[in-house]
Design a protein around this motif. Structure first.
Motif, PDB file in Angstrom:
ATOM      1  N   ARG A  24      -0.440   5.602  13.819  1.00  0.00           N
ATOM      2  CA  ARG A  24      -1.211   6.811  13.869  1.00  0.00           C
ATOM      3  C   ARG A  24      -0.558   7.858  13.063  1.00  0.00           C
ATOM      4  O   ARG A  24       0.643   7.950  12.661  1.00  0.00           O
ATOM      5  CB  ARG A  24      -0.958   7.368  15.338  1.00  0.00           C
ATOM      6  N   PHE A  25      -1.364   8.914  12.677  1.00  0.00           N
ATOM      7  CA  PHE A  25      -1.021  10.282  12.063  1.00  0.00           C
ATOM      8  C   PHE A  25      -1.318  11.111  13.076  1.00  0.00           C
ATOM      9  O   PHE A  25      -2.446  11.507  13.549  1.00  0.00           O
ATOM     10  CB  PHE A  25      -1.790  10.261  10.928  1.00  0.00           C
ATOM     11  N   PRO A  26      -0.416  11.820  13.684  1.00  0.00           N
ATOM     12  CA  PRO A  26      -0.502  12.730  14.601  1.00  0.00           C
ATOM     13  C   PRO A  26      -0.283  14.186  14.385  1.00  0.00           C
ATOM     14  O   PRO A  26       0.767  14.861  14.899  1.00  0.00           O
ATOM     15  CB  PRO A  26       0.827  12.294  15.580  1.00  0.00           C
ATOM     16  N   PRO A  27      -1.088  14.938  13.785  1.00  0.00           N
ATOM     17  CA  PRO A  27      -0.941  16.284  13.409  1.00  0.00           C
ATOM     18  C   PRO A  27      -1.208  17.443  14.529  1.00  0.00           C
ATOM     19  O   PRO A  27      -1.948  16.990  15.460  1.00  0.00           O
ATOM     20  CB  PRO A  27      -1.969  16.661  12.419  1.00  0.00           C
ATOM     21  N   GLU A  28      -0.458  18.505  14.705  1.00  0.00           N
ATOM     22  CA  GLU A  28      -0.675  19.294  15.834  1.00  0.00           C
ATOM     23  C   GLU A  28      -1.808  20.340  15.135  1.00  0.00           C
ATOM     24  O   GLU A  28      -1.339  20.728  13.873  1.00  0.00           O
ATOM     25  CB  GLU A  28       0.736  20.155  16.086  1.00  0.00           C
ATOM     26  N   PRO A  29      -2.824  20.513  15.794  1.00  0.00           N
ATOM     27  CA  PRO A  29      -3.856  21.313  15.103  1.00  0.00           C
ATOM     28  C   PRO A  29      -3.418  22.824  15.008  1.00  0.00           C
ATOM     29  O   PRO A  29      -4.091  23.726  15.957  1.00  0.00           O
ATOM     30  CB  PRO A  29      -5.135  21.028  15.744  1.00  0.00           C
ATOM     31  N   LEU A  33      -3.373  20.819   6.744  1.00  0.00           N
ATOM     32  CA  LEU A  33      -2.438  19.890   6.523  1.00  0.00           C
ATOM     33  C   LEU A  33      -2.026  20.284   5.046  1.00  0.00           C
ATOM     34  O   LEU A  33      -2.613  20.643   4.275  1.00  0.00           O
ATOM     35  CB  LEU A  33      -2.974  18.472   6.255  1.00  0.00           C
ATOM     36  N   HIS A  34      -0.559  19.766   4.770  1.00  0.00           N
ATOM     37  CA  HIS A  34      -0.299  20.088   3.406  1.00  0.00           C
ATOM     38  C   HIS A  34       0.211  18.840   2.735  1.00  0.00           C
ATOM     39  O   HIS A  34      -0.019  17.905   3.347  1.00  0.00           O
ATOM     40  CB  HIS A  34       0.921  21.008   3.460  1.00  0.00           C
ATOM     41  N   ILE A  35       0.743  18.858   1.599  1.00  0.00           N
ATOM     42  CA  ILE A  35       1.126  17.677   0.916  1.00  0.00           C
ATOM     43  C   ILE A  35       2.043  16.795   1.402  1.00  0.00           C
ATOM     44  O   ILE A  35       2.214  15.365   1.376  1.00  0.00           O
ATOM     45  CB  ILE A  35       1.600  17.948  -0.630  1.00  0.00           C
ATOM     46  N   GLY A  36       3.006  17.293   2.116  1.00  0.00           N
ATOM     47  CA  GLY A  36       3.890  16.473   3.226  1.00  0.00           C
ATOM     48  C   GLY A  36       3.400  15.726   4.053  1.00  0.00           C
ATOM     49  O   GLY A  36       3.488  14.355   4.144  1.00  0.00           O
ATOM     50  N   HIS A  37       2.140  16.345   4.769  1.00  0.00           N
ATOM     51  CA  HIS A  37       1.362  15.515   5.791  1.00  0.00           C
ATOM     52  C   HIS A  37       0.531  14.325   4.752  1.00  0.00           C
ATOM     53  O   HIS A  37       0.656  13.192   5.423  1.00  0.00           O
ATOM     54  CB  HIS A  37       0.264  16.273   6.278  1.00  0.00           C
ATOM     55  N   ALA A  38       0.196  14.350   3.593  1.00  0.00           N
ATOM     56  CA  ALA A  38      -0.212  13.421   2.850  1.00  0.00           C
ATOM     57  C   ALA A  38       0.496  12.371   2.952  1.00  0.00           C
ATOM     58  O   ALA A  38       0.013  11.188   2.673  1.00  0.00           O
ATOM     59  CB  ALA A  38      -0.810  14.014   1.352  1.00  0.00           C
ATOM     60  N   CYS A 221       7.912   8.623  12.240  1.00  0.00           N
ATOM     61  CA  CYS A 221       7.780   9.922  12.300  1.00  0.00           C
ATOM     62  C   CYS A 221       9.133  10.230  11.545  1.00  0.00           C
ATOM     63  O   CYS A 221       9.857   9.457  10.684  1.00  0.00           O
ATOM     64  CB  CYS A 221       8.187  10.637  13.677  1.00  0.00           C
ATOM     65  N   THR A 222       9.420  11.632  10.946  1.00  0.00           N
ATOM     66  CA  THR A 222      10.234  12.080  10.337  1.00  0.00           C
ATOM     67  C   THR A 222      11.754  12.173  10.587  1.00  0.00           C
ATOM     68  O   THR A 222      11.780  12.030  11.824  1.00  0.00           O
ATOM     69  CB  THR A 222       9.843  13.379   9.451  1.00  0.00           C
ATOM     70  N   LEU A 223      12.670  12.125   9.674  1.00  0.00           N
ATOM     71  CA  LEU A 223      14.016  11.912  10.216  1.00  0.00           C
ATOM     72  C   LEU A 223      14.798  13.063  11.348  1.00  0.00           C
ATOM     73  O   LEU A 223      15.380  12.569  11.927  1.00  0.00           O
ATOM     74  CB  LEU A 223      14.950  12.069   9.076  1.00  0.00           C
ATOM     75  N   ALA A 251      12.106   9.801   5.699  1.00  0.00           N
ATOM     76  CA  ALA A 251      12.505  11.036   5.084  1.00  0.00           C
ATOM     77  C   ALA A 251      11.109  11.978   4.658  1.00  0.00           C
ATOM     78  O   ALA A 251      10.283  11.244   4.027  1.00  0.00           O
ATOM     79  CB  ALA A 251      13.295  11.079   3.768  1.00  0.00           C
ATOM     80  N   ARG A 252      11.224  13.380   5.071  1.00  0.00           N
ATOM     81  CA  ARG A 252      10.116  14.141   4.810  1.00  0.00           C
ATOM     82  C   ARG A 252      10.049  14.454   3.480  1.00  0.00           C
ATOM     83  O   ARG A 252      10.997  14.371   2.822  1.00  0.00           O
ATOM     84  CB  ARG A 252       9.997  15.309   5.668  1.00  0.00           C
ATOM     85  N   LEU A 253       8.652  14.868   3.161  1.00  0.00           N
ATOM     86  CA  LEU A 253       8.650  15.165   1.671  1.00  0.00           C
ATOM     87  C   LEU A 253       8.932  16.632   1.639  1.00  0.00           C
ATOM     88  O   LEU A 253       8.506  17.403   2.311  1.00  0.00           O
ATOM     89  CB  LEU A 253       7.265  15.008   1.275  1.00  0.00           C
ATOM     90  N   ASP A 254       9.837  16.697   0.477  1.00  0.00           N
ATOM     91  CA  ASP A 254      10.161  18.287   0.169  1.00  0.00           C
ATOM     92  C   ASP A 254      10.151  18.217  -1.207  1.00  0.00           C
ATOM     93  O   ASP A 254      10.298  17.467  -2.236  1.00  0.00           O
ATOM     94  CB  ASP A 254      11.646  18.385   0.412  1.00  0.00           C
ATOM     95  N   MET A 260       6.938  23.969   2.399  1.00  0.00           N
ATOM     96  CA  MET A 260       6.410  22.961   3.341  1.00  0.00           C
ATOM     97  C   MET A 260       6.679  23.035   4.808  1.00  0.00           C
ATOM     98  O   MET A 260       6.955  22.223   5.523  1.00  0.00           O
ATOM     99  CB  MET A 260       7.219  21.651   2.822  1.00  0.00           C
ATOM    100  N   SER A 261       6.083  24.210   5.401  1.00  0.00           N
ATOM    101  CA  SER A 261       6.463  24.499   6.751  1.00  0.00           C
ATOM    102  C   SER A 261       5.016  25.129   7.021  1.00  0.00           C
ATOM    103  O   SER A 261       4.621  26.432   6.556  1.00  0.00           O
ATOM    104  CB  SER A 261       7.362  25.341   6.703  1.00  0.00           C
ATOM    105  N   LYS A 262       4.433  24.761   7.854  1.00  0.00           N
ATOM    106  CA  LYS A 262       3.197  25.245   8.439  1.00  0.00           C
ATOM    107  C   LYS A 262       3.271  26.767   8.994  1.00  0.00           C
ATOM    108  O   LYS A 262       2.360  27.457   8.676  1.00  0.00           O
ATOM    109  CB  LYS A 262       2.556  24.418   9.407  1.00  0.00           C
ATOM    110  N   ARG A 263       4.168  26.712   9.678  1.00  0.00           N
ATOM    111  CA  ARG A 263       4.623  28.096  10.211  1.00  0.00           C
ATOM    112  C   ARG A 263       4.675  29.470   9.043  1.00  0.00           C
ATOM    113  O   ARG A 263       4.037  30.392   9.142  1.00  0.00           O
ATOM    114  CB  ARG A 263       5.986  27.905  10.857  1.00  0.00           C
TER     115      ARG A 263
END
Ligand code: ATP
Ligand code: MG
Length: 534
Positions: A24-29, A33-38, A221-223, A251-254, A260-263
């Motif tokens: 699954r890909f589980p984004p919080e709405p 989405l950014h390139i890390g989510h890709a 999920c990420t680390l 490992a997440r993409l950086d 790379m932070s939605k916030r």
């Protein structure tokens, strides 16, 4: 590209532990989405594709304070744009099941209602080296907790006044296991559930249940969630019967100079430091799309960077490489002058028609006809009155070749009272037409140009990274000159460019006609070479 996760799945399928994989890909709405989510999308959908499984798109919509339908819509659009067409689920549809699981925990003596404030909870939690303190309500009678939880659910409790906590182990070396909160009171309507709920589950409780309900086999999920895995398993051990999902971390993409932070991306949007989530400087998929990136380039980037178990940083040049490589093969060539300077060819009195190669890399290269008259535009920086050493473009007595046309010789120029060159005067040298030149004259420079009599006005937008190089917080590194706007001239043919159509502007880079603006606005996707900077 295969990773350690392929090996896990292959062995699970071979041993019969699972008969079909579901990821699954589980984004919080709560943002775009950014390139890390890709990276996560390509990983999860890629595994499902390779092993004949399914990948769900699940909205992790358990926090009504930050979530909106606008984000749900954009996320679906972006996932489809990347080329996936998944079944769609919403965690909020499982609130009833989650609530029942919570009641089950209370009845089993494994959860209790507490009245600590967020600050008290934080203090009582302890540290990495020191255990936590047990709450005085830890042994509250089950019936009392049940009744209080019922009150929380029925809107009789103020926000934050009560929480439901698991009863695990306040002395655990893993802070996540020290009686974490699993439900909180939020008297806020939910974007899909309306005002049905005034209690909402916390991520660590909700997520394993969402996975279990959907029959997820491999929950990737990420680390940073590695330390949460014991809690993930505890929730399933105590709430769930039947096939179990398992959590794996990568490992997440950086990416260098990339936020790379939605916030923080949301803050840029809210403070209007960018022109919205789809500003072409944003690392969001909507921004990259408007910038001219293609789904195939993003996917090939994700395949190239691979999936590992240790965090690292990817150079932003690598993302640019993926699209440059593709555009070099596919983009039509065109001539555009970003910063025009008029040039008059005194001896070119009748307009000629020349031929221009549309794309030398195309399977069947085509030619386009362009006109070439007495007045043309060249790039202002391609003429220098006082040229620096090694300057090989046009100078007051110099010669240069006009791309696909003739060698010209400068015979004069005009300046305004500030010394700014306003016009260059030159003549073409007969017998030097491109492709038919037998003159033997050697010139070092070739410059592009635009015919004045039939050109179109264009606006170009040149982008740089949102962050400056170096150390420091995002705020300290935020660059104020990541966008340069220029008003230029382009050959007639670009007047018919379609929105989102991509071109190589000779010597200036790859450009896409903006998909939103109605005028002839072109965004620079990338420069022609690594490390361009205007
Ligand atoms: P952010 O930190 O940007 O807010 P998030 O993790 O809170 O991201 P979610 O919507 O929860 O965003 O993420 C959905 C999925 O995408 C999660 O499985 C998460 O692990 C994954 N993901 C988020 N950021 C990255 C990244 N930089 N690299 C790889 N995967 C990521
Ligand atoms: Mg998250």
């Amino acid at each position: 590209m295969e990773s350690f996760l392929d090996n896990i799945i292959k062995s699970d399928l071979a041993s019969g532990k699972v008969s079909k994989i579901i990821t699954r890909f589980p984004p919080e709405p709560n943002g775009f989405l950014h390139i890390g989510h890709a990276k996560s999308i390509c990983l999860n959908f890629g595994l499902a594709e390779r092993y004949g499984g399914v990948c769900n798109l699940r909205f992790d919509d358990t926090n009504p304070l930050k979530e909106e339908n606008e984000y749900v819509r954009s996320i679906i659009e972006d996932v489809k744009w990347l080329g996936f067409d998944p079944p769609i689920f919403y965690a909020s549809d499982y609130f009833d099941v989650m609530y029942k699981c919570a009641v089950k925990l209370i009845k089993a003596g494994k959860a209790y209602v507490d009245d600590m404030t967020a600050e008290e909870l934080r203090q009582a939690r302890g540290t990495l080296t020191e255990g936590g303190k047990e709450s005085k309500h830890r042994n509250r009678p089950i019936a009392e907790s049940l009744e209080m939880f019922e009150d929380m659910k029925n809107g009789r409790v103020a926000d934050g006044a009560l929480v439901l906590r698991t009863k695990i182990d306040m002395a655990s070396p893993n802070i996540n296991m020290r009686d974490p909160v699993i439900y909180r009171v939020l008297n806020t309507p939910h974007h899909r559930q309306g005002d049905k709920w005034c209690i909402y589950p916390m991520y660590d409780f909700a997520h394993p249940l969402e996975d279990a309900i959907e029959g997820i086999t491999h929950s990737i999920c990420t680390l940073e969630f590695e330390d949460h895995r014991p809690l993930y398993d505890w929730v399933l051990d105590n709430c769930w019967e039947g096939p179990r999902p398992h959590q794996y971390e990568f490992a997440r993409l950086d990416i260098t100079r990339t936020i790379m932070s939605k916030r923080y991306l949301k803050m840029l949007v809210d403070k209007k430091q960018v022109a919205g989530w789809d500003d072409p400087r944003m690392p969001t998929l909507a921004g990259l799309r408007r910038r001219g990136f293609s789904p195939s380039a993003i996917k090939s980037f994700c395949a190239d960077i691979g999936v590992a178990k240790a965090n690292s940083q990817v150079n932003s040049a690598q993302l640019e490489f993926s699209i440059r490589d593709e555009l070099n093969m596919t983009a039509s060539r065109a001539m555009a002058v970003l910063d025009p300077l008029e040039l008059v060819l005194t001896n070119n009195t009748t307009e000629q028609t020349l031929s221009f190669e549309v794309n030398p890399n195309a399977e069947k290269p085509k030619k386009r006809r362009i006109s070439f008259g007495q007045k043309i535009y060249i790039e202002r920086e391609d003429f220098e009155v006082n040229p620096p050493p090694k300057y090989n473009r046009l100078t007051p007595d110099g010669m240069v070749r006009l791309k696909n046309a003739y060698i010209i010789k400068c015979t004069g120029y005009e300046q305004d009272k500030n010394g700014k060159v306003t016009k260059v005067i030159a003549e073409i040298i007969e017998g030097t037409k491109s492709g038919q030149d037998k003159s033997g004259i050697k010139v070092k420079g070739v410059i592009h140009w635009v015919n004045a009599s039939d050109c179109v006005d264009i606006e170009t937008r040149l982008y740089d990274y949102l962050l400056k190089d170096g150390e420091g917080s995002f705020e300290e590194r935020f660059s104020d000159d990541s966008l340069i706007i220029k008003h230029g001239k382009a050959e007639k043919y670009l007047g018919k460019a379609k929105k989102a159509e991509r071109f190589q502007f000779l010597r200036n880079g790859y450009f896409v006609r903006d998909s939103k603006e109605n005028g002839l606005v072109f965004n620079r996707i990338v420069g022609l070479k690594d490390g361009y900077k205007k």
